[in-house]
Design a protein around this motif. Sequence first.
Motif: not given
Length: 491
Positions: A168-180
Amino acid sequence: MSTEIRLSTGNSVLDRMLDGGIPSNRSVLVRGGPGTGKTTFGMQFLQAGLDDGERCLFVSTEQTREELHDSFKEYEFDLEHDRLAVTTLHPSPRDSGERAQLTLRTLDGGSVVDDRQIPFTIQNVARYFQNARNCDRLVLDSVSALRAVTDNSELFRRQLLELIRVFSDGLGATTLFTAEASEGHDPLSFTTHGVIVMRREAVNGDPHRFLEIQKMRGIDHDRRTVEYELTAAGIDAGPSRRSQPPELKTHRHVSVGIDGLDSLCGGGLATGAGVLLEHDGRANLTALFGALLARAVERDVPIVLVPTIRMRPSSLGTILGGHDVAAEDLLATDQLFVVDLIGAWDNDHENVYAPCSTAEELSAVFEDINGRTGDGPRATLINANAVVDSLGGEDARQSRYTLEADWLRPGDLLLHIQNPTETSEEMHGFYTNAAEQVLQTWVTDNGLQYVSLRKSPCGFVGTTSLVEYTTEPPYLEVQAPPEERENPYAE
């Protein structure tokens, strides 16, 4: 609507539930069991970004590039897009006492640009991804594989938090994590900004998929469950509307005088049709009744009351007195008529009718009131439990049908009040089925009261709102539904 940048999920229903989409530079956990479509949802999110000219990164911890192509061959995702990079992370088995190794293979436009092995630690993963600058959207599928880093849940949570900061901070990316799907406390649920849950379950024996936005910080998001299907374009969620469009409007509504409740119902309670208010016997209805009666007085609408056990003469006097209205004045001016089925009123007054024991007797009473109330609209509040107890099930049914057929006018408010626990399941079902609009109010074990719109031709069906009491008229506040949900009929 907030001015914060929103990124589309690729589905209009989900975007509307999120007030426009997922907030930029946030992290979101997409959690669900096998086969629920988590990876598909992630790729749909990236495809929406590609369509908007953004740079995207897909990180797989479970599939190779070839397996991803095979998984998505029936979908409309462009895995060869020049703005999409694909990285695979695969931890190798570790021997006792040894640190797991991580195989990194990055492809960009189909070409291998990185291929190495490093010790499998969150720090190394974070350091690796710091090189992936200028990434707008990132999907990590799935974070469950990263649990191999450590058996210490608190350490895992801290390491994930560091990884999220990198994205979020370093890349400035909006991130989706998937998990079981997990049981108990999932550290990711507390670490990420948002949580979207996907699940499968049977409805009448048929398999269906459901999605719920459990958390999204900073957004007054729609918390209602939606159903979804997996299509060639990804997740197709619905229903897009839960109430009929204005073109099919067959009713009118009247304001209750409580802003949040009016908004919940799409403008107010339905008129010209039966409305049912269900309560649990613990919820305090005094303020609501006071607001309804005061609103009728403001509109110069006659009130017909079949009172509950709590609404004795003294109680009604207190309720109306809080709105500077005297019950005696209403009785004297033919603005109030009481059909006393509980035997708590002095029926010597011509506007107070003695208890009835049959549908015919009750119909005669309403016919007499009908001749004394003129041709305008009326507000009728009926204690449904008292009707069933006094007349019996069959006569209560007949009385209910007669009211709809012979009593109800287009502008009339006809509100039945019922405690389902004090009547049979059959009679409860009858009143629910016969009503055009159904509201439910109850008190939880921790003392909070809620109201929910369970059935309605308009408004926010399925929405639950908090009830709060105030010291000024109308003495009741109801939490308004999120502004961005559909609100047909609010004129």
